[in-house]
Scaffold this motif. Sequence first.
Motif, PDB file in Angstrom:
ATOM      1  N   THR A 128       3.856  -3.165  11.638  1.00 22.42           N
ATOM      2  CA  THR A 128       2.883  -3.665  10.652  1.00 22.42           C
ATOM      3  C   THR A 128       3.495  -3.561   9.259  1.00 22.42           C
ATOM      4  O   THR A 128       4.529  -2.913   9.073  1.00 22.42           O
ATOM      5  N   ARG A 129       2.787  -4.135   8.293  1.00 25.05           N
ATOM      6  CA  ARG A 129       3.287  -4.097   6.906  1.00 25.05           C
ATOM      7  C   ARG A 129       3.374  -2.651   6.393  1.00 25.05           C
ATOM      8  O   ARG A 129       4.103  -2.358   5.452  1.00 25.05           O
ATOM      9  N   ARG A 130       2.637  -1.737   7.061  1.00 21.14           N
ATOM     10  CA  ARG A 130       2.665  -0.332   6.607  1.00 21.14           C
ATOM     11  C   ARG A 130       3.571   0.511   7.494  1.00 21.14           C
ATOM     12  O   ARG A 130       3.582   1.732   7.389  1.00 21.14           O
ATOM     13  N   ASP A 187      -4.192  -4.170  12.113  1.00 21.92           N
ATOM     14  CA  ASP A 187      -3.888  -4.417  10.702  1.00 21.92           C
ATOM     15  C   ASP A 187      -4.949  -5.363  10.160  1.00 21.92           C
ATOM     16  O   ASP A 187      -5.023  -6.520  10.560  1.00 21.92           O
ATOM     17  N   ASP A 207       7.699  -4.334  -3.121  1.00 26.77           N
ATOM     18  CA  ASP A 207       6.372  -4.186  -2.497  1.00 26.77           C
ATOM     19  C   ASP A 207       6.499  -3.861  -1.010  1.00 26.77           C
ATOM     20  O   ASP A 207       5.752  -3.057  -0.473  1.00 26.77           O
ATOM     21  N   LEU A 216       4.771  -0.368   0.369  1.00 21.18           N
ATOM     22  CA  LEU A 216       3.680  -0.337   1.360  1.00 21.18           C
ATOM     23  C   LEU A 216       4.030   0.586   2.517  1.00 21.18           C
ATOM     24  O   LEU A 216       3.215   1.333   3.028  1.00 21.18           O
ATOM     25  N   ARG A 217       5.296   0.537   2.943  1.00 23.34           N
ATOM     26  CA  ARG A 217       5.696   1.364   4.098  1.00 23.34           C
ATOM     27  C   ARG A 217       5.753   2.841   3.711  1.00 23.34           C
ATOM     28  O   ARG A 217       5.540   3.716   4.536  1.00 23.34           O
ATOM     29  N   GLU A 246       3.695   4.251   1.720  1.00 25.79           N
ATOM     30  CA  GLU A 246       2.317   4.774   1.583  1.00 25.79           C
ATOM     31  C   GLU A 246       1.829   5.408   2.884  1.00 25.79           C
ATOM     32  O   GLU A 246       0.994   6.300   2.899  1.00 25.79           O
ATOM     33  N   GLY A 247       2.358   4.893   4.021  1.00 25.76           N
ATOM     34  CA  GLY A 247       1.918   5.447   5.322  1.00 25.76           C
ATOM     35  C   GLY A 247       0.463   5.094   5.581  1.00 25.76           C
ATOM     36  O   GLY A 247       0.033   3.997   5.339  1.00 25.76           O
ATOM     37  N   ASP A 248      -0.310   6.105   6.087  1.00 25.89           N
ATOM     38  CA  ASP A 248      -1.745   5.919   6.387  1.00 25.89           C
ATOM     39  C   ASP A 248      -1.983   4.678   7.249  1.00 25.89           C
ATOM     40  O   ASP A 248      -2.648   3.716   6.875  1.00 25.89           O
ATOM     41  N   ILE A 249      -1.320   4.678   8.420  1.00 25.96           N
ATOM     42  CA  ILE A 249      -1.548   3.528   9.304  1.00 25.96           C
ATOM     43  C   ILE A 249      -2.246   3.992  10.571  1.00 25.96           C
ATOM     44  O   ILE A 249      -2.228   3.328  11.572  1.00 25.96           O
TER      45      ILE A 249
END
Length: 373
Positions: A282-284, A302, A363, A367-368, A370-373
């Motif tokens: 995913t984007r994260r 996502d 970006d 985003l990656r 930041e985590g929190d997936i």
Amino acid sequence: MSQRITFTLAATDGRARTGTISTPRGEIRTPAFMPVGTAGTVKAMLPESVRATGADILLGNTYHLMLRPTAERIARLGGLHRFMNWERPILTDSGGFQVMSLASLRKMSEEGVTFSSHIDGSKHKLTPERSMEIQRLLGSDIVMAFDECPALPATEAEVAASMRLSMRWAQRSRDAFGDRPGHALFGIMQGGVTKDLRAESAEALNAIGFDGYAVGGLAVGEGQEAMFGVLDYAPGFLPEDRPRYLMGVGKPDDIVGAVERGIDMMDCVLPSRSGRTGQAWTRRGQVNIKNARHMDDPRPLDEHCSCPACRSYSRAYLHHVFRAGEMISGMLLTWHNLHYFQELMQGLREAIAAGRLAEFVRDFHALRAEGDI
Ligand SMILES: CCCSCc1cc(N)cc2c(=O)[nH]c(N)nc12
Ligand SMILES: [Zn+2]
């Protein structure tokens, strides 16, 4: 087919490029990610689903198809496009790489390689000439030269000898391919992680002349830092007006780094293979949907993704069907992963066209992080 395959560059941003490869079977937007359809199928996907993810071209494998159902049978049945119901461009690998990674009782010589099938032990021989014939029988739009990719670890002398053999095979591939309007032949650069050998390989390929050029011999365990180290110079050794294809790559951050360094085409089994094992990209970052933390999670994988898995199913459902071993699990996660990879390519193409690749890459990594997936 009379129309020749052409490559038109639309924009550049630093060393990154975006453009179009035009073929009689359709256009390929670059930078392009090519799903791998090894044995005539992108596993767990219908061809129309592969197209729906945004793919313009997919890959086939000379090695697998020559063993089963054989290239001659596919030719008798109308060629690989008809056989697998994919009427857009197909690129086929030349087979040597897969022989070295899959076959047994392998014997290498100047002529080519003899081996026993991993399927039934039958004896086979691949040479540059036979590889060209198989890829012609399949009807491949983009044919890869027959090469050897040395396994790691290898000494510089071993890499040099292997690269020089591949360059002699490249000439034989070119001679055997002939002049086939509407079809392209790509040469494959070798030379490991040694700049002088990479330069020697590029010089040999440029002298022979190809419709496109691949950077081979990477994504074989050298690690991202060493791979990027080679990509910091190797694409620049190749003609600017021809497509550059990095073979076997890769994870999303590998893809972003390769595009920044001037690569136009990539392929990897990762999105489909990892989809079947419950790994979502995913984007994260990565999500292992089999992890118990998803058991009661009503959210989509996502919330920003428009693929069927994210539009219509919860993490809890995806977790359940993977745990239950249901076939839909691999279908949904493969579709999501291929959709995400194609969305990443579209984002890269748009960013390069708008001259804002640096911002896109910033970006992408933020985003990656930041985590929190
Ligand atoms: C369908 C698979 C295509 S990519 C396979 C591949 C992957 C990697 N990593 C390297 C090479 C290489 O050096 N040569 C060739 N022919 N193929 C390679
Ligand atoms: Zn999705």
